[in-house]
Design a protein around this motif. Sequence first.
Motif, PDB file in Angstrom:
ATOM      1  N   TRP A   1     -45.029  58.360  -5.619  1.00 50.64           N
ATOM      2  CA  TRP A   1     -44.007  59.186  -6.263  1.00 50.64           C
ATOM      3  C   TRP A   1     -44.499  59.826  -7.560  1.00 50.64           C
ATOM      4  CZ3 TRP A   1     -40.025  61.867  -5.125  1.00 50.64           C
ATOM      5  CH2 TRP A   1     -39.160  62.308  -6.128  1.00 50.64           C
ATOM      6  N   SER A   2     -45.065  59.038  -8.450  1.00 50.08           N
ATOM      7  CA  SER A   2     -45.474  59.599  -9.743  1.00 50.08           C
ATOM      8  C   SER A   2     -46.611  60.607  -9.576  1.00 50.08           C
ATOM      9  CB  SER A   2     -45.877  58.492 -10.712  1.00 50.08           C
ATOM     10  OG  SER A   2     -47.018  57.812 -10.235  1.00 50.08           O
ATOM     11  N   ALA A   3     -47.543  60.330  -8.675  1.00 45.86           N
ATOM     12  CA  ALA A   3     -48.628  61.286  -8.437  1.00 45.86           C
ATOM     13  C   ALA A   3     -48.106  62.559  -7.790  1.00 45.86           C
ATOM     14  CB  ALA A   3     -49.694  60.649  -7.554  1.00 45.86           C
ATOM     15  N   THR A   4     -47.095  62.431  -6.923  1.00 46.31           N
ATOM     16  CA  THR A   4     -46.507  63.602  -6.283  1.00 46.31           C
ATOM     17  C   THR A   4     -45.801  64.478  -7.304  1.00 46.31           C
ATOM     18  OG1 THR A   4     -46.204  62.326  -4.256  1.00 46.31           O
ATOM     19  CG2 THR A   4     -44.954  64.347  -4.446  1.00 46.31           C
ATOM     20  N   VAL A   5     -45.050  63.864  -8.199  1.00 45.28           N
ATOM     21  CA  VAL A   5     -44.346  64.628  -9.232  1.00 45.28           C
ATOM     22  C   VAL A   5     -45.344  65.278 -10.182  1.00 45.28           C
ATOM     23  CG1 VAL A   5     -42.773  64.440 -11.204  1.00 45.28           C
ATOM     24  CG2 VAL A   5     -42.232  63.285  -9.065  1.00 45.28           C
ATOM     25  N   ASP A   6     -46.374  64.539 -10.597  1.00 45.29           N
ATOM     26  CA  ASP A   6     -47.398  65.112 -11.474  1.00 45.29           C
ATOM     27  C   ASP A   6     -48.112  66.284 -10.803  1.00 45.29           C
ATOM     28  OD1 ASP A   6     -46.758  63.290 -13.401  1.00 45.29           O
ATOM     29  OD2 ASP A   6     -48.437  61.931 -12.954  1.00 45.29           O
ATOM     30  N   SER A   7     -48.400  66.138  -9.523  1.00 39.75           N
ATOM     31  CA  SER A   7     -49.072  67.212  -8.795  1.00 39.75           C
ATOM     32  C   SER A   7     -48.185  68.441  -8.672  1.00 39.75           C
ATOM     33  CB  SER A   7     -49.461  66.718  -7.399  1.00 39.75           C
ATOM     34  OG  SER A   7     -49.918  67.773  -6.608  1.00 39.75           O
ATOM     35  N   ALA A   8     -46.900  68.234  -8.442  1.00 42.41           N
ATOM     36  CA  ALA A   8     -45.981  69.370  -8.295  1.00 42.41           C
ATOM     37  C   ALA A   8     -45.755  70.087  -9.619  1.00 42.41           C
ATOM     38  CB  ALA A   8     -44.652  68.896  -7.724  1.00 42.41           C
ATOM     39  N   GLN A   9     -45.791  69.363 -10.713  1.00 36.70           N
ATOM     40  CA  GLN A   9     -45.550  69.971 -12.019  1.00 36.70           C
ATOM     41  C   GLN A   9     -46.791  70.635 -12.591  1.00 36.70           C
ATOM     42  OE1 GLN A   9     -43.969  66.714 -14.275  1.00 36.70           O
ATOM     43  NE2 GLN A   9     -41.889  67.072 -13.556  1.00 36.70           N
ATOM     44  N   SER A  10     -47.953  70.331 -12.034  1.00 37.33           N
ATOM     45  CA  SER A  10     -49.176  70.916 -12.557  1.00 37.33           C
ATOM     46  C   SER A  10     -49.368  72.326 -11.999  1.00 37.33           C
ATOM     47  CB  SER A  10     -50.380  70.039 -12.195  1.00 37.33           C
ATOM     48  OG  SER A  10     -50.627  70.110 -10.818  1.00 37.33           O
ATOM     49  N   GLN A  11     -50.365  72.995 -12.493  1.00 35.80           N
ATOM     50  CA  GLN A  11     -50.627  74.379 -12.124  1.00 35.80           C
ATOM     51  C   GLN A  11     -50.988  74.515 -10.647  1.00 35.80           C
ATOM     52  OE1 GLN A  11     -49.813  77.372 -12.604  1.00 35.80           O
ATOM     53  NE2 GLN A  11     -50.805  77.630 -14.586  1.00 35.80           N
ATOM     54  N   GLY A  12     -51.825  73.644 -10.127  1.00 37.30           N
ATOM     55  CA  GLY A  12     -52.234  73.693  -8.720  1.00 37.30           C
ATOM     56  C   GLY A  12     -51.347  72.810  -7.877  1.00 37.30           C
ATOM     57  N   ALA A  13     -50.087  73.120  -7.810  1.00 38.09           N
ATOM     58  CA  ALA A  13     -49.112  72.285  -7.113  1.00 38.09           C
ATOM     59  C   ALA A  13     -49.460  72.154  -5.638  1.00 38.09           C
ATOM     60  CB  ALA A  13     -47.719  72.869  -7.272  1.00 38.09           C
ATOM     61  N   GLY A  14     -49.404  70.935  -5.162  1.00 35.05           N
ATOM     62  CA  GLY A  14     -49.633  70.664  -3.753  1.00 35.05           C
ATOM     63  C   GLY A  14     -51.088  70.593  -3.355  1.00 35.05           C
ATOM     64  N   LEU A  15     -52.010  70.748  -4.297  1.00 42.54           N
ATOM     65  CA  LEU A  15     -53.423  70.704  -3.951  1.00 42.54           C
ATOM     66  C   LEU A  15     -53.955  69.287  -3.861  1.00 42.54           C
ATOM     67  CD1 LEU A  15     -54.806  73.652  -6.090  1.00 42.54           C
ATOM     68  CD2 LEU A  15     -54.220  73.631  -3.664  1.00 42.54           C
ATOM     69  N   THR A  16     -53.323  68.347  -4.542  1.00 42.09           N
ATOM     70  CA  THR A  16     -53.773  66.971  -4.533  1.00 42.09           C
ATOM     71  C   THR A  16     -52.898  66.171  -3.568  1.00 42.09           C
ATOM     72  OG1 THR A  16     -54.325  67.204  -6.862  1.00 42.09           O
ATOM     73  CG2 THR A  16     -54.278  64.977  -5.967  1.00 42.09           C
ATOM     74  N   PRO A  17     -53.411  65.852  -2.383  1.00 43.51           N
ATOM     75  CA  PRO A  17     -52.585  65.093  -1.442  1.00 43.51           C
ATOM     76  C   PRO A  17     -52.473  63.630  -1.876  1.00 43.51           C
ATOM     77  CG  PRO A  17     -54.746  65.471  -0.498  1.00 43.51           C
ATOM     78  CD  PRO A  17     -54.708  66.196  -1.814  1.00 43.51           C
ATOM     79  N   THR A  18     -51.296  63.072  -1.671  1.00 44.51           N
ATOM     80  CA  THR A  18     -51.072  61.661  -1.949  1.00 44.51           C
ATOM     81  C   THR A  18     -51.011  60.916  -0.626  1.00 44.51           C
ATOM     82  OG1 THR A  18     -48.685  61.942  -1.916  1.00 44.51           O
ATOM     83  CG2 THR A  18     -49.782  62.189  -4.053  1.00 44.51           C
ATOM     84  N   LEU A  19     -50.888  59.603  -0.715  1.00 43.30           N
ATOM     85  CA  LEU A  19     -50.799  58.789   0.491  1.00 43.30           C
ATOM     86  C   LEU A  19     -49.544  59.137   1.293  1.00 43.30           C
ATOM     87  CD1 LEU A  19     -52.211  56.577   2.052  1.00 43.30           C
ATOM     88  CD2 LEU A  19     -50.984  54.896   0.698  1.00 43.30           C
ATOM     89  N   PHE A  20     -48.457  59.424   0.599  1.00 42.65           N
ATOM     90  CA  PHE A  20     -47.230  59.812   1.298  1.00 42.65           C
ATOM     91  C   PHE A  20     -47.400  61.154   2.005  1.00 42.65           C
ATOM     92  CE2 PHE A  20     -42.972  61.763   1.416  1.00 42.65           C
ATOM     93  CZ  PHE A  20     -42.340  60.814   2.208  1.00 42.65           C
ATOM     94  N   ASP A  21     -48.131  62.085   1.387  1.00 43.30           N
ATOM     95  CA  ASP A  21     -48.392  63.375   2.020  1.00 43.30           C
ATOM     96  C   ASP A  21     -49.224  63.226   3.285  1.00 43.30           C
ATOM     97  OD1 ASP A  21     -47.031  64.720   0.019  1.00 43.30           O
ATOM     98  OD2 ASP A  21     -48.839  65.011  -1.189  1.00 43.30           O
ATOM     99  N   LEU A  22     -50.027  62.175   3.348  1.00 47.05           N
ATOM    100  CA  LEU A  22     -50.832  61.932   4.538  1.00 47.05           C
ATOM    101  C   LEU A  22     -50.065  61.170   5.614  1.00 47.05           C
ATOM    102  CD1 LEU A  22     -54.188  60.977   2.793  1.00 47.05           C
ATOM    103  CD2 LEU A  22     -53.556  63.167   3.806  1.00 47.05           C
ATOM    104  N   ILE A  23     -49.135  60.297   5.206  1.00 38.46           N
ATOM    105  CA  ILE A  23     -48.375  59.474   6.159  1.00 38.46           C
ATOM    106  C   ILE A  23     -47.214  60.258   6.771  1.00 38.46           C
ATOM    107  CG2 ILE A  23     -46.811  57.482   6.295  1.00 38.46           C
ATOM    108  CD1 ILE A  23     -49.602  56.563   6.276  1.00 38.46           C
ATOM    109  N   ALA A  24     -46.488  61.025   5.974  1.00 37.42           N
ATOM    110  CA  ALA A  24     -45.248  61.659   6.431  1.00 37.42           C
ATOM    111  C   ALA A  24     -45.422  62.562   7.658  1.00 37.42           C
ATOM    112  CB  ALA A  24     -44.609  62.428   5.278  1.00 37.42           C
ATOM    113  N   PRO A  25     -46.407  63.437   7.723  1.00 35.56           N
ATOM    114  CA  PRO A  25     -46.514  64.286   8.917  1.00 35.56           C
ATOM    115  C   PRO A  25     -46.922  63.515  10.175  1.00 35.56           C
ATOM    116  CG  PRO A  25     -47.733  65.247   7.103  1.00 35.56           C
ATOM    117  CD  PRO A  25     -47.327  63.879   6.684  1.00 35.56           C
ATOM    118  N   PHE A  26     -47.549  62.372   9.992  1.00 34.89           N
ATOM    119  CA  PHE A  26     -48.017  61.586  11.132  1.00 34.89           C
ATOM    120  C   PHE A  26     -47.110  60.387  11.389  1.00 34.89           C
ATOM    121  CE2 PHE A  26     -51.775  63.645   9.270  1.00 34.89           C
ATOM    122  CZ  PHE A  26     -52.086  64.460  10.331  1.00 34.89           C
TER     123      PHE A  26
END
Length: 141
Positions: free
Chosen positions: A90-115
């Motif tokens: 969660w915290s890494a996802t929020v930090d990634s979304a708030q940063s300039q390159g939003a969505g460029l840093t995948p988290t574990l949840f980003d890897l699990i959710a589509p699969f």
Amino acid sequence: MNRLRRWYSQQRFAITIGLILAATTLFVHLYMARFEYGDGLAPGILLPFWLVVGSFLLGAISAFTPARYRVISSVLIAVGVYGWTLLISWSATVDSAQSQGAGLTPTLFDLIAPFWVLLLLIGLIVGGIEYGIRHLRNSQR
């Protein structure tokens, strides 16, 4: 206690767990879209649909097995891993979304959710093994 028995059914329990996971996934997606796309969702609707429907099916199918067959490993694996990855990411996802390159840093949840299908299959296989062992043990008694 009688009211609880009348309300409780295997289908209602499974649908409730599925709706909780779907609502959580929808909330996370909408919360992240607020940072990445302003007030709206991403331009494509296919991925959010896949994630929300998938999380509903993951929760509902894996929650039906303990309600029907008294097998808890499937729901622990499927829903537990899904929730655990969301909590630790969660915290890494929020930090990634708030940063300039939003969505460029995948988290574990980003890897699990589509699969979610793989997570569901692993949970059901382990649940089937648990059911087989329990059935074998009970038949030997």
